[in-house]
Motif scaffolding. Structure first.
Motif, PDB file in Angstrom:
ATOM      1  N   ALA A 184       1.767  17.950  28.393  1.00  0.00           N
ATOM      2  CA  ALA A 184       1.207  19.286  28.168  1.00  0.00           C
ATOM      3  C   ALA A 184       1.132  20.073  29.470  1.00  0.00           C
ATOM      4  O   ALA A 184       1.500  21.252  29.527  1.00  0.00           O
ATOM      5  N   LEU A 185       0.656  19.436  30.523  1.00  0.00           N
ATOM      6  CA  LEU A 185       0.526  20.118  31.811  1.00  0.00           C
ATOM      7  C   LEU A 185       1.871  20.628  32.311  1.00  0.00           C
ATOM      8  O   LEU A 185       1.963  21.726  32.880  1.00  0.00           O
ATOM      9  N   LEU A 186       2.912  19.860  32.090  1.00  0.00           N
ATOM     10  CA  LEU A 186       4.234  20.228  32.603  1.00  0.00           C
ATOM     11  C   LEU A 186       4.993  21.184  31.681  1.00  0.00           C
ATOM     12  O   LEU A 186       6.071  21.657  32.036  1.00  0.00           O
ATOM     13  N   ASP A 187       4.432  21.465  30.518  1.00  0.00           N
ATOM     14  CA  ASP A 187       5.041  22.408  29.574  1.00  0.00           C
ATOM     15  C   ASP A 187       4.664  23.822  30.004  1.00  0.00           C
ATOM     16  O   ASP A 187       3.487  24.171  30.072  1.00  0.00           O
ATOM     17  N   ALA A 188       5.660  24.648  30.301  1.00  0.00           N
ATOM     18  CA  ALA A 188       5.414  25.960  30.911  1.00  0.00           C
ATOM     19  C   ALA A 188       4.936  27.028  29.937  1.00  0.00           C
ATOM     20  O   ALA A 188       4.627  28.155  30.349  1.00  0.00           O
ATOM     21  N   ARG A 189       4.829  26.701  28.667  1.00  0.00           N
ATOM     22  CA  ARG A 189       4.395  27.706  27.699  1.00  0.00           C
ATOM     23  C   ARG A 189       2.903  28.013  27.863  1.00  0.00           C
ATOM     24  O   ARG A 189       2.214  27.445  28.709  1.00  0.00           O
ATOM     25  N   SER A 190       2.395  28.911  27.028  1.00  0.00           N
ATOM     26  CA  SER A 190       1.007  29.348  27.150  1.00  0.00           C
ATOM     27  C   SER A 190       0.044  28.233  26.772  1.00  0.00           C
ATOM     28  O   SER A 190       0.400  27.267  26.087  1.00  0.00           O
ATOM     29  N   PHE A 191      -1.206  28.388  27.214  1.00  0.00           N
ATOM     30  CA  PHE A 191      -2.273  27.453  26.851  1.00  0.00           C
ATOM     31  C   PHE A 191      -2.300  27.252  25.338  1.00  0.00           C
ATOM     32  O   PHE A 191      -2.340  26.121  24.852  1.00  0.00           O
ATOM     33  N   GLU A 192      -2.270  28.342  24.602  1.00  0.00           N
ATOM     34  CA  GLU A 192      -2.361  28.255  23.144  1.00  0.00           C
ATOM     35  C   GLU A 192      -1.194  27.487  22.552  1.00  0.00           C
ATOM     36  O   GLU A 192      -1.384  26.557  21.755  1.00  0.00           O
ATOM     37  N   ASP A 193       0.030  27.845  22.919  1.00  0.00           N
ATOM     38  CA  ASP A 193       1.197  27.204  22.314  1.00  0.00           C
ATOM     39  C   ASP A 193       1.239  25.714  22.636  1.00  0.00           C
ATOM     40  O   ASP A 193       1.586  24.894  21.775  1.00  0.00           O
ATOM     41  N   VAL A 194       0.902  25.367  23.862  1.00  0.00           N
ATOM     42  CA  VAL A 194       0.944  23.954  24.246  1.00  0.00           C
ATOM     43  C   VAL A 194      -0.127  23.168  23.500  1.00  0.00           C
ATOM     44  O   VAL A 194       0.138  22.096  22.945  1.00  0.00           O
ATOM     45  N   LEU A 195      -1.333  23.700  23.457  1.00  0.00           N
ATOM     46  CA  LEU A 195      -2.417  22.948  22.816  1.00  0.00           C
ATOM     47  C   LEU A 195      -2.208  22.834  21.312  1.00  0.00           C
ATOM     48  O   LEU A 195      -2.516  21.794  20.708  1.00  0.00           O
ATOM     49  N   VAL A 196      -1.678  23.869  20.704  1.00  0.00           N
ATOM     50  CA  VAL A 196      -1.343  23.787  19.273  1.00  0.00           C
ATOM     51  C   VAL A 196      -0.373  22.632  19.037  1.00  0.00           C
ATOM     52  O   VAL A 196      -0.519  21.869  18.064  1.00  0.00           O
ATOM     53  N   ASP A 197       0.604  22.457  19.910  1.00  0.00           N
ATOM     54  CA  ASP A 197       1.571  21.377  19.733  1.00  0.00           C
ATOM     55  C   ASP A 197       0.971  20.007  20.014  1.00  0.00           C
ATOM     56  O   ASP A 197       1.355  19.022  19.388  1.00  0.00           O
ATOM     57  N   VAL A 198       0.047  19.904  20.953  1.00  0.00           N
ATOM     58  CA  VAL A 198      -0.648  18.631  21.169  1.00  0.00           C
ATOM     59  C   VAL A 198      -1.330  18.200  19.873  1.00  0.00           C
ATOM     60  O   VAL A 198      -1.242  17.039  19.448  1.00  0.00           O
ATOM     61  N   VAL A 199      -1.988  19.132  19.230  1.00  0.00           N
ATOM     62  CA  VAL A 199      -2.708  18.827  17.994  1.00  0.00           C
ATOM     63  C   VAL A 199      -1.742  18.556  16.840  1.00  0.00           C
ATOM     64  O   VAL A 199      -2.010  17.709  15.977  1.00  0.00           O
ATOM     65  N   ARG A 200      -0.605  19.245  16.819  1.00  0.00           N
ATOM     66  CA  ARG A 200       0.384  19.048  15.743  1.00  0.00           C
ATOM     67  C   ARG A 200       0.900  17.622  15.683  1.00  0.00           C
ATOM     68  O   ARG A 200       1.338  17.160  14.624  1.00  0.00           O
ATOM     69  N   ILE A 201       0.864  16.902  16.786  1.00  0.00           N
ATOM     70  CA  ILE A 201       1.405  15.545  16.814  1.00  0.00           C
ATOM     71  C   ILE A 201       0.598  14.611  15.928  1.00  0.00           C
ATOM     72  O   ILE A 201       1.115  13.645  15.382  1.00  0.00           O
ATOM     73  N   GLY A 202      -0.693  14.927  15.745  1.00  0.00           N
ATOM     74  CA  GLY A 202      -1.518  14.155  14.833  1.00  0.00           C
ATOM     75  C   GLY A 202      -2.256  13.018  15.499  1.00  0.00           C
ATOM     76  O   GLY A 202      -2.217  12.839  16.709  1.00  0.00           O
TER      77      GLY A 202
END
Length: 338
Positions: free
Chosen positions: A274-292
């Motif tokens: 997540a830290l190394l993903d250059a997208r926005s805070f929102e987009d990255v955190l949404v994807d962290v949660v999407r993993i389940g």
């Protein structure tokens, strides 16, 4: 929550606030989907859950802290106590030694026993991890936070989720490492947990100092190597290889199972990705949660690093305005940073 306008904090304060409120935001976003597998989340939220709505397995109100933010608050309170203790003494009246670890354990025990905001006095926590339960029960019985941990085979993420205050409020690598390990060991004394907390807080401190995400991860790897923990270093390197966006859209790889067990090294790898993903805070955190899986804790751990990277301005205001402890955390940071 207050509707009064807030002034924009300076960059250093913004990163500290971002880290604390990033933990809270990730926790509160992920609480809705805790224990849910990737496929189920994809069906219900094809683009990911983008609002803090509460609910989930424990019926949380929107923005309410789960154990992740509650125990982050417990550790923060210990640092506030240490700061207040130091300020009450002068050179003419030297301070008595302050036991930070015991104070953090005492605040965690208050949470454990129901002496906590938003809880019926004396009530048990809605959600508590096994090692946390064992460690706090042991501490309550023995009164010794140095021997209360759940043991060397309990490598859950329950201390990593609460550790960020050390990275924010302790100066000097040696002291940060010592405090990170000691506060982890109250409940999680497996070396994978204690070193993960130390490494995480060195990455947080590096981000506060203006290092890039890649530089912060490299510093984490150096610390893991110095502390002779190859498993933690391998987890950091694994995070460098992960495409979070791909995991979220196509499903996690076989070594990131849908039904996460809350393993500390898995959470650490996801936080690095997540830290190394250059997208926005929102987009990255949404994807962290999407993993389940352990979505609230993974969200909290990643959110702390992302908040330290982006500053509080990077966290969506519509998320911030729902967070139970937003104003308290803001006030705590003002006290700590003057």
């Amino acid at each position: 929550m207050s509707s009064q306008p807030r002034t924009t904090p300076n960059p250093a304060t913004s990163k500290v606030l971002g880290a604390l409120l990033g933990v809270h935001a990730g926790d509160s976003l992920g609480a809705t989907l805790e224990f849910k597998p990737w496929r189920m989340i994809r069906t219900k939220y094809p683009n990911g859950l983008r609002e803090i709505i509460g609910g989930g397995s424990f019926g949380w109100p929107a923005g309410h802290a789960t154990d992740d933010t509650d125990l982050t608050r417990a550790v923060l309170l210990a640092y506030l106590d240490r700061s207040a203790h130091a300020q009450t003494h002068t050179t003419a009246t030297p301070a008595q030694p302050f036991d930070l670890t015991r104070t953090a354990a005492d605040h965690c025990l208050s949470w454990y026993n129901g002496d906590w905001p938003g809880r019926t006095p004396g009530s048990s926590p809605r959600d508590i991890g096994g090692a946390t339960d064992t460690g706090l029960s042991n501490y309550e019985a023995s009164g010794n936070p140095l021997t209360s941990g759940a043991g060397p085979d309990s490598a859950g993420n329950g201390s990593l989720m609460r550790c960020v205050a050390t990275g924010l409020f302790t100066a000097g690598r040696e002291d940060r490492i010592k405090e990170s390990k000691a506060i982890s060991a109250i409940t999680h004394n497996d070396v994978r947990c204690t070193i993960s907390c130390a490494v995480y807080n060195e990455m947080v401190a590096a981000l506060l100092a203006g290092k890039t995400p890649a530089e912060a991860v490299q510093i984490g790897c150096e610390v893991a190597s110095e502390l002779d923990c190859p498993a933690v270093e391998a987890a950091l390197r694994r995070g460098e290889e992960v495409s979070l966006e791909q995991f979220a859209s196509e499903g996690p790889a076989s070594d990131f199972p849908d039904w996460s067990s809350g393993y500390v090294l898995q959470s650490l790898s996801l936080a690095v990705a997540a830290l190394l993903d250059a997208r926005s805070f929102e987009d990255v955190l949404v994807d962290v949660v999407r993993i389940g899986g352990d979505t609230d804790t993974n969200g909290a751990i990643a959110g702390g690093l992302l908040g330290a990277r982006e500053g509080v301005e990077g966290i969506p205001e519509r998320w911030l305005e729902k967070l139970q402890f937003r104003e308290e955390f803001e006030e705590g940071v003002r006290k700590m940073l003057g």
